[in-house]
Design a protein around this motif. Structure first.
Motif, PDB file in Angstrom:
ATOM      1  N   ALA A  41     -68.863 -52.503   4.050  1.00 53.00           N
ATOM      2  CA  ALA A  41     -67.761 -52.893   3.167  1.00 53.00           C
ATOM      3  C   ALA A  41     -68.041 -52.486   1.728  1.00 53.00           C
ATOM      4  O   ALA A  41     -67.156 -51.979   1.041  1.00 53.00           O
ATOM      5  N   ALA A  42     -69.268 -52.686   1.272  1.00 50.36           N
ATOM      6  CA  ALA A  42     -69.630 -52.310  -0.099  1.00 50.36           C
ATOM      7  C   ALA A  42     -69.507 -50.810  -0.296  1.00 50.36           C
ATOM      8  O   ALA A  42     -68.994 -50.351  -1.325  1.00 50.36           O
ATOM      9  N   ARG A  43     -69.967 -50.025   0.669  1.00 49.32           N
ATOM     10  CA  ARG A  43     -69.884 -48.558   0.567  1.00 49.32           C
ATOM     11  C   ARG A  43     -68.426 -48.112   0.535  1.00 49.32           C
ATOM     12  O   ARG A  43     -68.048 -47.242  -0.237  1.00 49.32           O
ATOM     13  N   GLN A  44     -67.590 -48.695   1.385  1.00 48.04           N
ATOM     14  CA  GLN A  44     -66.165 -48.349   1.401  1.00 48.04           C
ATOM     15  C   GLN A  44     -65.507 -48.713   0.071  1.00 48.04           C
ATOM     16  O   GLN A  44     -64.652 -47.982  -0.429  1.00 48.04           O
ATOM     17  N   ALA A  45     -65.890 -49.843  -0.497  1.00 45.47           N
ATOM     18  CA  ALA A  45     -65.326 -50.258  -1.783  1.00 45.47           C
ATOM     19  C   ALA A  45     -65.703 -49.271  -2.882  1.00 45.47           C
ATOM     20  O   ALA A  45     -64.871 -48.944  -3.737  1.00 45.47           O
ATOM     21  N   LEU A  46     -66.931 -48.774  -2.863  1.00 46.41           N
ATOM     22  CA  LEU A  46     -67.350 -47.787  -3.862  1.00 46.41           C
ATOM     23  C   LEU A  46     -66.612 -46.463  -3.684  1.00 46.41           C
ATOM     24  O   LEU A  46     -66.243 -45.815  -4.668  1.00 46.41           O
ATOM     25  N   VAL A  47     -66.377 -46.073  -2.443  1.00 42.27           N
ATOM     26  CA  VAL A  47     -65.612 -44.845  -2.180  1.00 42.27           C
ATOM     27  C   VAL A  47     -64.198 -44.992  -2.749  1.00 42.27           C
ATOM     28  O   VAL A  47     -63.685 -44.083  -3.411  1.00 42.27           O
ATOM     29  N   CYS A  48     -63.584 -46.145  -2.522  1.00 43.89           N
ATOM     30  CA  CYS A  48     -62.243 -46.406  -3.065  1.00 43.89           C
ATOM     31  C   CYS A  48     -62.260 -46.403  -4.589  1.00 43.89           C
ATOM     32  O   CYS A  48     -61.369 -45.822  -5.222  1.00 43.89           O
ATOM     33  N   ALA A  49     -63.236 -47.054  -5.174  1.00 40.43           N
ATOM     34  CA  ALA A  49     -63.341 -47.123  -6.637  1.00 40.43           C
ATOM     35  C   ALA A  49     -63.517 -45.733  -7.234  1.00 40.43           C
ATOM     36  O   ALA A  49     -62.867 -45.385  -8.225  1.00 40.43           O
ATOM     37  N   ASP A  50     -64.383 -44.917  -6.624  1.00 35.04           N
ATOM     38  CA  ASP A  50     -64.604 -43.554  -7.127  1.00 35.04           C
ATOM     39  C   ASP A  50     -63.341 -42.713  -7.012  1.00 35.04           C
ATOM     40  O   ASP A  50     -63.011 -41.941  -7.918  1.00 35.04           O
ATOM     41  N   ALA A  51     -62.619 -42.869  -5.917  1.00 32.26           N
ATOM     42  CA  ALA A  51     -61.374 -42.123  -5.738  1.00 32.26           C
ATOM     43  C   ALA A  51     -60.353 -42.506  -6.807  1.00 32.26           C
ATOM     44  O   ALA A  51     -59.667 -41.641  -7.360  1.00 32.26           O
ATOM     45  N   LEU A  52     -60.248 -43.786  -7.094  1.00 33.83           N
ATOM     46  CA  LEU A  52     -59.318 -44.236  -8.131  1.00 33.83           C
ATOM     47  C   LEU A  52     -59.737 -43.717  -9.498  1.00 33.83           C
ATOM     48  O   LEU A  52     -58.902 -43.214 -10.261  1.00 33.83           O
ATOM     49  N   CYS A  53     -61.018 -43.810  -9.814  1.00 30.13           N
ATOM     50  CA  CYS A  53     -61.505 -43.307 -11.107  1.00 30.13           C
ATOM     51  C   CYS A  53     -61.236 -41.812 -11.250  1.00 30.13           C
ATOM     52  O   CYS A  53     -60.814 -41.351 -12.308  1.00 30.13           O
ATOM     53  N   ASP A  54     -61.489 -41.052 -10.182  1.00 31.08           N
ATOM     54  CA  ASP A  54     -61.237 -39.602 -10.214  1.00 31.08           C
ATOM     55  C   ASP A  54     -59.752 -39.303 -10.406  1.00 31.08           C
ATOM     56  O   ASP A  54     -59.385 -38.437 -11.192  1.00 31.08           O
ATOM     57  N   ALA A  55     -58.893 -40.023  -9.695  1.00 30.08           N
ATOM     58  CA  ALA A  55     -57.451 -39.804  -9.817  1.00 30.08           C
ATOM     59  C   ALA A  55     -56.966 -40.144 -11.226  1.00 30.08           C
ATOM     60  O   ALA A  55     -56.149 -39.408 -11.795  1.00 30.08           O
ATOM     61  N   LEU A  56     -57.460 -41.224 -11.780  1.00 27.48           N
ATOM     62  CA  LEU A  56     -57.065 -41.597 -13.138  1.00 27.48           C
ATOM     63  C   LEU A  56     -57.552 -40.570 -14.155  1.00 27.48           C
ATOM     64  O   LEU A  56     -56.829 -40.240 -15.096  1.00 27.48           O
ATOM     65  N   ALA A  57     -58.755 -40.054 -13.964  1.00 31.18           N
ATOM     66  CA  ALA A  57     -59.289 -39.048 -14.888  1.00 31.18           C
ATOM     67  C   ALA A  57     -58.466 -37.775 -14.829  1.00 31.18           C
ATOM     68  O   ALA A  57     -58.227 -37.138 -15.861  1.00 31.18           O
ATOM     69  N   LYS A  58     -58.000 -37.382 -13.643  1.00 29.32           N
ATOM     70  CA  LYS A  58     -57.167 -36.193 -13.499  1.00 29.32           C
ATOM     71  C   LYS A  58     -55.833 -36.363 -14.220  1.00 29.32           C
ATOM     72  O   LYS A  58     -55.252 -35.401 -14.695  1.00 29.32           O
ATOM     73  N   ASP A  59     -55.346 -37.608 -14.280  1.00 29.19           N
ATOM     74  CA  ASP A  59     -54.091 -37.903 -14.978  1.00 29.19           C
ATOM     75  C   ASP A  59     -54.305 -38.144 -16.464  1.00 29.19           C
ATOM     76  O   ASP A  59     -53.372 -38.481 -17.179  1.00 29.19           O
ATOM     77  N   GLY A  60     -55.564 -38.040 -16.922  1.00 26.22           N
ATOM     78  CA  GLY A  60     -55.854 -38.226 -18.332  1.00 26.22           C
ATOM     79  C   GLY A  60     -55.977 -39.662 -18.772  1.00 26.22           C
ATOM     80  O   GLY A  60     -55.919 -39.959 -19.959  1.00 26.22           O
ATOM     81  N   VAL A  61     -56.148 -40.573 -17.836  1.00 26.58           N
ATOM     82  CA  VAL A  61     -56.328 -41.984 -18.181  1.00 26.58           C
ATOM     83  C   VAL A  61     -57.800 -42.212 -18.487  1.00 26.58           C
ATOM     84  O   VAL A  61     -58.636 -41.907 -17.657  1.00 26.58           O
ATOM     85  N   PRO A  62     -58.119 -42.728 -19.682  1.00 26.16           N
ATOM     86  CA  PRO A  62     -59.532 -42.938 -20.020  1.00 26.16           C
ATOM     87  C   PRO A  62     -60.190 -44.023 -19.186  1.00 26.16           C
ATOM     88  O   PRO A  62     -59.593 -44.863 -18.624  1.00 26.16           O
TER      89      PRO A  62
END
Length: 84
Positions: free
Chosen positions: A63-84
């Motif tokens: 569960a912890a590993r899956q949560a980190l994968v989700c968090a990283d995906a969200l951070c990457d998507a936000l960075a691509k959209d220019g969200v700091p």
């Protein structure tokens, strides 16, 4: 599998609720950032959702590993959209 990243390379490594201060000591100025990172907040929220929605038992490590994968995906998507 994604390559390992160091904390400086991870989107979302900024403080989620920044509270910066600078303290002067005899030999140096020390800067502090208190609080958790955006990645940590996103992972905690993802973990909460995973645990609430998973119908079968899941190990804490999985569960912890899956949560980190989700968090990283969200951070990457936000960075691509220019969200700091």
């Amino acid at each position: 599998m994604a390559a390992k990243r160091t904390p400086g390379q991870i989107h979302g490594s900024e403080p989620a609720f920044p509270s910066s201060r600078v303290e002067e000591h005899v030999s140096a100025k020390l800067a502090y950032n208190d609080g958790v990172t955006k990645r940590e907040i996103y992972a905690a929220l993802a973990l909460q959702g995973l645990l609430a929605q998973t119908p079968t038992e899941i190990s804490a490590a999985v569960a912890a590993r899956q949560a980190l994968v989700c968090a990283d995906a969200l951070c990457d998507a936000l960075a691509k959209d220019g969200v700091p």
